[in-house]
Design a protein around this motif. Structure first.
Motif, PDB file in Angstrom:
ATOM      1  N   SER A  90       0.821  -1.212   0.000  1.00  0.00           N
ATOM      2  CA  SER A  90       0.000   0.000   0.000  1.00  0.00           C
ATOM      3  C   SER A  90       0.852   1.257   0.000  1.00  0.00           C
ATOM      4  O   SER A  90       0.368   2.335  -0.334  1.00  0.00           O
ATOM      5  CB  SER A  90      -0.933  -0.008   1.215  1.00  0.00           C
ATOM      6  N   THR A  91       2.099   1.144   0.413  1.00  0.00           N
ATOM      7  CA  THR A  91       2.972   2.318   0.419  1.00  0.00           C
ATOM      8  C   THR A  91       4.011   2.270  -0.697  1.00  0.00           C
ATOM      9  O   THR A  91       4.989   2.988  -0.651  1.00  0.00           O
ATOM     10  CB  THR A  91       3.688   2.438   1.774  1.00  0.00           C
ATOM     11  N   ALA A  92       3.782   1.362  -1.674  1.00  0.00           N
ATOM     12  CA  ALA A  92       4.723   1.267  -2.796  1.00  0.00           C
ATOM     13  C   ALA A  92       4.859   2.630  -3.479  1.00  0.00           C
ATOM     14  O   ALA A  92       3.871   3.313  -3.726  1.00  0.00           O
ATOM     15  CB  ALA A  92       4.232   0.224  -3.796  1.00  0.00           C
ATOM     16  N   GLN A  93       6.067   3.023  -3.736  1.00  0.00           N
ATOM     17  CA  GLN A  93       6.318   4.339  -4.296  1.00  0.00           C
ATOM     18  C   GLN A  93       6.479   4.284  -5.820  1.00  0.00           C
ATOM     19  O   GLN A  93       6.944   3.292  -6.376  1.00  0.00           O
ATOM     20  CB  GLN A  93       7.588   4.932  -3.676  1.00  0.00           C
ATOM     21  N   ILE A  94       6.075   5.385  -6.447  1.00  0.00           N
ATOM     22  CA  ILE A  94       6.304   5.530  -7.889  1.00  0.00           C
ATOM     23  C   ILE A  94       7.787   5.831  -8.078  1.00  0.00           C
ATOM     24  O   ILE A  94       8.276   6.885  -7.667  1.00  0.00           O
ATOM     25  CB  ILE A  94       5.439   6.656  -8.478  1.00  0.00           C
ATOM     26  N   GLN A  95       8.487   4.902  -8.675  1.00  0.00           N
ATOM     27  CA  GLN A  95       9.935   5.081  -8.857  1.00  0.00           C
ATOM     28  C   GLN A  95      10.273   5.845 -10.126  1.00  0.00           C
ATOM     29  O   GLN A  95      11.287   6.533 -10.189  1.00  0.00           O
ATOM     30  CB  GLN A  95      10.607   3.702  -8.888  1.00  0.00           C
ATOM     31  N   ARG A  96       9.431   5.697 -11.153  1.00  0.00           N
ATOM     32  CA  ARG A  96       9.679   6.376 -12.424  1.00  0.00           C
ATOM     33  C   ARG A  96       8.367   6.867 -13.015  1.00  0.00           C
ATOM     34  O   ARG A  96       7.327   6.224 -12.861  1.00  0.00           O
ATOM     35  CB  ARG A  96      10.346   5.441 -13.435  1.00  0.00           C
ATOM     36  N   MET A  97       8.476   7.982 -13.739  1.00  0.00           N
ATOM     37  CA  MET A  97       7.362   8.487 -14.527  1.00  0.00           C
ATOM     38  C   MET A  97       7.919   8.956 -15.873  1.00  0.00           C
ATOM     39  O   MET A  97       8.827   9.791 -15.925  1.00  0.00           O
ATOM     40  CB  MET A  97       6.665   9.656 -13.827  1.00  0.00           C
ATOM     41  N   GLU A  98       7.395   8.386 -16.961  1.00  0.00           N
ATOM     42  CA  GLU A  98       7.855   8.756 -18.303  1.00  0.00           C
ATOM     43  C   GLU A  98       6.655   8.940 -19.223  1.00  0.00           C
ATOM     44  O   GLU A  98       5.751   8.093 -19.206  1.00  0.00           O
ATOM     45  CB  GLU A  98       8.788   7.676 -18.862  1.00  0.00           C
ATOM     46  N   HIS A 126      -0.101  15.920 -30.385  1.00  0.00           N
ATOM     47  CA  HIS A 126      -0.171  14.714 -29.564  1.00  0.00           C
ATOM     48  C   HIS A 126      -0.563  15.157 -28.157  1.00  0.00           C
ATOM     49  O   HIS A 126       0.282  15.302 -27.269  1.00  0.00           O
ATOM     50  CB  HIS A 126       1.180  13.994 -29.568  1.00  0.00           C
ATOM     51  N   SER A 127      -1.855  15.375 -27.962  1.00  0.00           N
ATOM     52  CA  SER A 127      -2.327  15.951 -26.702  1.00  0.00           C
ATOM     53  C   SER A 127      -2.712  14.892 -25.679  1.00  0.00           C
ATOM     54  O   SER A 127      -2.737  15.176 -24.478  1.00  0.00           O
ATOM     55  CB  SER A 127      -3.524  16.869 -26.961  1.00  0.00           C
ATOM     56  N   GLN A 128      -3.037  13.693 -26.135  1.00  0.00           N
ATOM     57  CA  GLN A 128      -3.339  12.610 -25.208  1.00  0.00           C
ATOM     58  C   GLN A 128      -2.046  11.866 -24.896  1.00  0.00           C
ATOM     59  O   GLN A 128      -1.523  11.118 -25.730  1.00  0.00           O
ATOM     60  CB  GLN A 128      -4.389  11.669 -25.796  1.00  0.00           C
ATOM     61  N   VAL A 129      -1.523  12.104 -23.716  1.00  0.00           N
ATOM     62  CA  VAL A 129      -0.199  11.614 -23.332  1.00  0.00           C
ATOM     63  C   VAL A 129      -0.351  10.370 -22.470  1.00  0.00           C
ATOM     64  O   VAL A 129      -1.064  10.378 -21.458  1.00  0.00           O
ATOM     65  CB  VAL A 129       0.582  12.698 -22.570  1.00  0.00           C
ATOM     66  N   GLU A 130       0.331   9.310 -22.878  1.00  0.00           N
ATOM     67  CA  GLU A 130       0.312   8.058 -22.133  1.00  0.00           C
ATOM     68  C   GLU A 130       1.451   8.084 -21.128  1.00  0.00           C
ATOM     69  O   GLU A 130       2.617   7.895 -21.481  1.00  0.00           O
ATOM     70  CB  GLU A 130       0.459   6.883 -23.099  1.00  0.00           C
ATOM     71  N   VAL A 131       1.107   8.358 -19.864  1.00  0.00           N
ATOM     72  CA  VAL A 131       2.114   8.481 -18.811  1.00  0.00           C
ATOM     73  C   VAL A 131       2.361   7.103 -18.203  1.00  0.00           C
ATOM     74  O   VAL A 131       1.442   6.440 -17.733  1.00  0.00           O
ATOM     75  CB  VAL A 131       1.642   9.457 -17.716  1.00  0.00           C
ATOM     76  N   MET A 132       3.600   6.678 -18.231  1.00  0.00           N
ATOM     77  CA  MET A 132       3.968   5.386 -17.671  1.00  0.00           C
ATOM     78  C   MET A 132       4.482   5.579 -16.254  1.00  0.00           C
ATOM     79  O   MET A 132       5.419   6.355 -16.016  1.00  0.00           O
ATOM     80  CB  MET A 132       5.056   4.717 -18.510  1.00  0.00           C
ATOM     81  N   LEU A 133       3.863   4.880 -15.312  1.00  0.00           N
ATOM     82  CA  LEU A 133       4.334   4.870 -13.933  1.00  0.00           C
ATOM     83  C   LEU A 133       4.950   3.511 -13.632  1.00  0.00           C
ATOM     84  O   LEU A 133       4.421   2.481 -14.057  1.00  0.00           O
ATOM     85  CB  LEU A 133       3.187   5.121 -12.961  1.00  0.00           C
ATOM     86  N   TYR A 134       6.050   3.524 -12.877  1.00  0.00           N
ATOM     87  CA  TYR A 134       6.714   2.276 -12.496  1.00  0.00           C
ATOM     88  C   TYR A 134       6.974   2.289 -11.002  1.00  0.00           C
ATOM     89  O   TYR A 134       7.471   3.270 -10.430  1.00  0.00           O
ATOM     90  CB  TYR A 134       8.036   2.109 -13.242  1.00  0.00           C
ATOM     91  N   GLY A 135       6.631   1.180 -10.370  1.00  0.00           N
ATOM     92  CA  GLY A 135       6.879   1.007  -8.940  1.00  0.00           C
ATOM     93  C   GLY A 135       6.373  -0.355  -8.519  1.00  0.00           C
ATOM     94  O   GLY A 135       5.564  -0.981  -9.211  1.00  0.00           O
ATOM     95  N   ASN A 136       6.793  -0.829  -7.369  1.00  0.00           N
ATOM     96  CA  ASN A 136       6.437  -2.157  -6.902  1.00  0.00           C
ATOM     97  C   ASN A 136       4.922  -2.323  -6.805  1.00  0.00           C
ATOM     98  O   ASN A 136       4.252  -1.633  -6.035  1.00  0.00           O
ATOM     99  CB  ASN A 136       7.086  -2.423  -5.540  1.00  0.00           C
ATOM    100  N   ASP A 137       4.372  -3.220  -7.639  1.00  0.00           N
ATOM    101  CA  ASP A 137       2.939  -3.553  -7.622  1.00  0.00           C
ATOM    102  C   ASP A 137       2.067  -2.308  -7.772  1.00  0.00           C
ATOM    103  O   ASP A 137       0.977  -2.222  -7.216  1.00  0.00           O
ATOM    104  CB  ASP A 137       2.588  -4.301  -6.330  1.00  0.00           C
ATOM    105  N   ILE A 138       2.521  -1.360  -8.542  1.00  0.00           N
ATOM    106  CA  ILE A 138       1.863  -0.054  -8.648  1.00  0.00           C
ATOM    107  C   ILE A 138       0.446  -0.168  -9.220  1.00  0.00           C
ATOM    108  O   ILE A 138      -0.434   0.641  -8.913  1.00  0.00           O
ATOM    109  CB  ILE A 138       2.724   0.916  -9.489  1.00  0.00           C
ATOM    110  N   ALA A 139       0.230  -1.180 -10.065  1.00  0.00           N
ATOM    111  CA  ALA A 139      -1.086  -1.324 -10.707  1.00  0.00           C
ATOM    112  C   ALA A 139      -2.158  -1.793  -9.736  1.00  0.00           C
ATOM    113  O   ALA A 139      -3.354  -1.726 -10.055  1.00  0.00           O
ATOM    114  CB  ALA A 139      -0.987  -2.286 -11.887  1.00  0.00           C
ATOM    115  N   ASN A 140      -1.748  -2.270  -8.543  1.00  0.00           N
ATOM    116  CA  ASN A 140      -2.726  -2.807  -7.587  1.00  0.00           C
ATOM    117  C   ASN A 140      -2.857  -1.940  -6.342  1.00  0.00           C
ATOM    118  O   ASN A 140      -3.304  -2.421  -5.292  1.00  0.00           O
ATOM    119  CB  ASN A 140      -2.327  -4.233  -7.186  1.00  0.00           C
ATOM    120  N   GLN A 141      -2.474  -0.684  -6.471  1.00  0.00           N
ATOM    121  CA  GLN A 141      -2.495   0.192  -5.303  1.00  0.00           C
ATOM    122  C   GLN A 141      -3.843   0.862  -5.078  1.00  0.00           C
ATOM    123  O   GLN A 141      -4.016   1.601  -4.112  1.00  0.00           O
ATOM    124  CB  GLN A 141      -1.407   1.259  -5.421  1.00  0.00           C
ATOM    125  N   GLY A 142      -4.792   0.622  -5.979  1.00  0.00           N
ATOM    126  CA  GLY A 142      -6.120   1.201  -5.780  1.00  0.00           C
ATOM    127  C   GLY A 142      -6.419   2.304  -6.771  1.00  0.00           C
ATOM    128  O   GLY A 142      -5.951   2.287  -7.915  1.00  0.00           O
TER     129      GLY A 142
END
Length: 626
Positions: free
Chosen positions: A19-27, A37-53
């Motif tokens: 639950s406290t997994a941090q976002i390590q990268r944003m690109e 190109h106005s719709q920007v696909e922001v990639m987040l990376y961090g431990n189990d980030i997709a299941n944080q809610g």
């Protein structure tokens, strides 16, 4: 009972950690207002980030993609109509895990920026081997490959500051644009100096400098009315890329389940090398087997091949390229291994870049040995149209002309297909191209043998002058390779790539000789000729866009004209060891009303009536105006 409480505690600890997994990268790290190109696909990376809610954003969320690896989350946000400022993107119910995504004001005129064109002469620099402007970054703790100038394949310490320090030299030489081989981070343990195996697509390699210094390089060039071309590599990246230990999905790179993997330092089910047979891409009779290895095989085992059929990959690459153009103020791109990409994927990538910047220029590396096959990759190619295919790529590299150059000047007697006839026959096939002005013409580059290298022309100044005359006066956009203007040697066939990428003398403190400011007599001979011809070309527009009129070579002497309604230049390249006598009546069509002209190479007036004696191994560039 104690075991039960222990298990509950372990579960609670795991939950708390997740639950406290941090976002390590944003690109990408930011974007700009007013982008196509106005719709920007922001990639987040961090431990189990997709299941944080819950995912929340101050920008409207268009789409959320959770790939198979839940350490990644792709959030598409809408930036259209938004003003510059900070916008928070959060993951989790308490929104404590967040990143600030900044929108910057787009510079006025950014979309309409003009790219390089045939009025330019491009100076190709290999940064590690050009000049060391900042010795403090020669070795960096976080990077595996350390300084070793005694190793021709090691890092030598050249950097962005070294390029900036010598921009006046390049400007004075007469070049108007710089193409630098890649500068993005490459953390390979060996031969990382070439930087084609990138480990981070959003950061300059710290041994070259910083992102800010790269932007300063562009600014310094623009202050001199010069241009910056970035070398981009959408086909592959390096084995040490930060994603390789934890891919977003298996399909992010090409994997071959039917191949036994061997000796990989990162998780790959199976590896297969490229066939390098890129003619398969346009072969109407090609087998699916051959297509697979042409498109999807890895360039080398340390360069994982990116799967542009995967929409997340393709959009990641598109956004990264747009980001660099906007961030650094680039004037163009050179695309490495263009013909090795997914055929449709690279066309979609190119189309997206050109949509954002309709007037920018992109040149693709199309290392093929047939004009029809090279033409296939250029925008609106009449060859590719047969297959209803269009890359939208404005410019391609004229490798067949390079092939001819590397042979013709050794052939001092003309044959049916030898000597200067090679040049003539190359230009005969111009009918295959949609835009001959937008072909990159060159004697050598960082992948080919040095023109003056041992085993090619053996430091022969006369041959250099003939070849340089050709590429600076024929159709297309000329590119010269750093060091060729001082006769730099190097033999790839014997000593490999490192030998054709030697250090520019004087680029390092303590060098025994400095060719930038105090060339030897021999180096000066090369430099003076190069400077004279480049600076003449810079201000002679007929050499940029004029029509090409050529005559079949006789006695190994090649004559052609560049002309338009208002201007004419006559070029004579005598590759014969002996003097030849030209009957000028043969060239009446090209000469028009001109009876004499000024040879800009010798600063002498040339009588164009009767016959003209041309000395052996000599070229003339005769201005017929006035």
């Amino acid at each position: 009972m104690m075991m039960r409480y222990w298990l509950l505690g372990l579960i609670f600890f795991a939950f708390a950690k997740a639950s406290t997994a941090q976002i390590q990268r944003m690109e990408p790290p930011n974007w700009w207002t007013g982008m196509e190109h106005s719709q920007v696909e922001v990639m987040l990376y961090g431990n189990d980030i997709a299941n944080q809610g819950e995912v929340a954003s101050d920008l409207p969320i268009v789409n959320i993609t959770k790939p198979e690896n839940h350490n990644y989350l792709f959030i598409t946000v809408e930036t259209a109509g938004k003003s510059a400022g900070n916008y928070k993107i959060s993951v989790g119910k308490k929104k404590a895990n967040s990143k600030t995504f900044r929108l910057e004001n787009r510079e006025s005129g950014s979309k309409e920026r003009e790219g390089f064109d045939s009025s330019d002469v491009i100076y190709l620099v290999m940064p590690d081997r050009f000049a060391n402007g900042d010795p403090s970054n020669d070795s960096v703790d976080s990077m595996a490959d350390k300084l070793n100038r005694s190793d021709r394949n090691g890092r030598h310490g050249g950097d962005i500051q070294g390029i900036i320090d010598h921009l006046d030299y390049i400007d004075d030489l007469g070049a108007t644009a710089i193409w630098s081989t890649p500068l993005l981070e490459d953390n390979d343990a060996r031969t990382s100096y070439h930087t084609y195996a990138q480990s981070d697509l959003y950061n300059i390699d710290p041994r070259y400098g910083t992102n800010e210094l790269y932007r300063k390089l562009a600014d310094e060039l623009h202050a001199r009315e010069m241009k910056l071309i970035m070398d981009v590599v959408p086909n592959h990246w390096g084995a040490t890329h930060w994603m390789m230990q934890d891919l977003p999905m298996k399909s992010w790179i090409h994997q071959f389940d039917d191949h036994q993997d061997s000796d990989r330092d990162f998780p790959v089910d199976g590896y297969a090398n490229s066939s390098y047979r890129q003619s398969v891409q346009m072969d109407p009779n090609a087998s699916e087997y051959d297509m697979r290895y042409a498109e999807k095989g890895w360039f080398v085992s340390t360069m994982p091949d990116l799967n542009q059929e995967e929409p997340l990959v393709l959009n990641y690459l598109i956004q990264n390229t747009i980001w660099w153009i906007e961030y650094a103020g680039l004037d163009g791109l050179r695309v490495d291994t263009y013909a090795y990409n997914e055929k449709q994927g690279i066309a979609d990538w190119t189309r997206a870049i050109m949509k954002e910047y309709p007037n920018i220029n992109i040149v693709g590396e199309t290392w093929l040995h047939d004009q029809a096959q090279i033409s296939y990759w250029q925008k609106d190619s009449p060859v590719a149209a047969i297959q209803d295919y269009n890359t939208e790529l404005p410019s391609v590299m004229d490798f067949t002309l390079h092939d001819a150059i590397m042979e013709a000047f050794k052939e001092e007697e003309q044959g049916w297909d030898k000597g200067m006839v090679r040049m003539y026959e190359n230009f005969v096939n111009d009918f295959l191209y949609a835009d001959t002005d937008n072909l990159l013409v060159f004697m050598a580059n960082h992948d080919t043998n040095r023109f003056s290298g041992s085993g090619v022309y053996n430091n022969n100044e006369a041959n250099y002058k003939l070849a340089l005359t050709l590429i600076l006066t024929t159709r297309g956009t000329p590119q010269i390779y750093y060091g060729d203007e001082i006769g730099m040697m190097g033999d790839k066939s014997k000593l490999g790539d490192g030998d054709i990428r030697r250090d520019f003398p004087g680029g390092w403190k303590g060098d025994a000789q400095n060719a930038f400011i105090n060339p030897t007599a021999e180096q000066n001979e090369y430099q003076v000729f190069t400077k004279k011809l480049l600076n003449y070309r810079k201000n002679k527009s007929v050499l940029h866009t004029g029509k090409l009129l050529q005559y079949v070579p006789e006695q190994n002497c090649y004559v052609y004209f560049r002309h338009n309604d208002n201007s004419r230049v006559m070029v004579i390249i005598n590759n014969n060891l002996e003097a030849v006598s030209l009957d000028m009546s043969r060239f009446a069509e090209g000469l028009g009303k001109a009876k004499n002209g000024l040879d800009i190479l010798s600063d002498s007036e040339i009588d164009l009536s009767g016959t003209l004696q041309v000395a052996g191994k000599t070229s003339h560039v005769i201005d017929l105006d006035n």
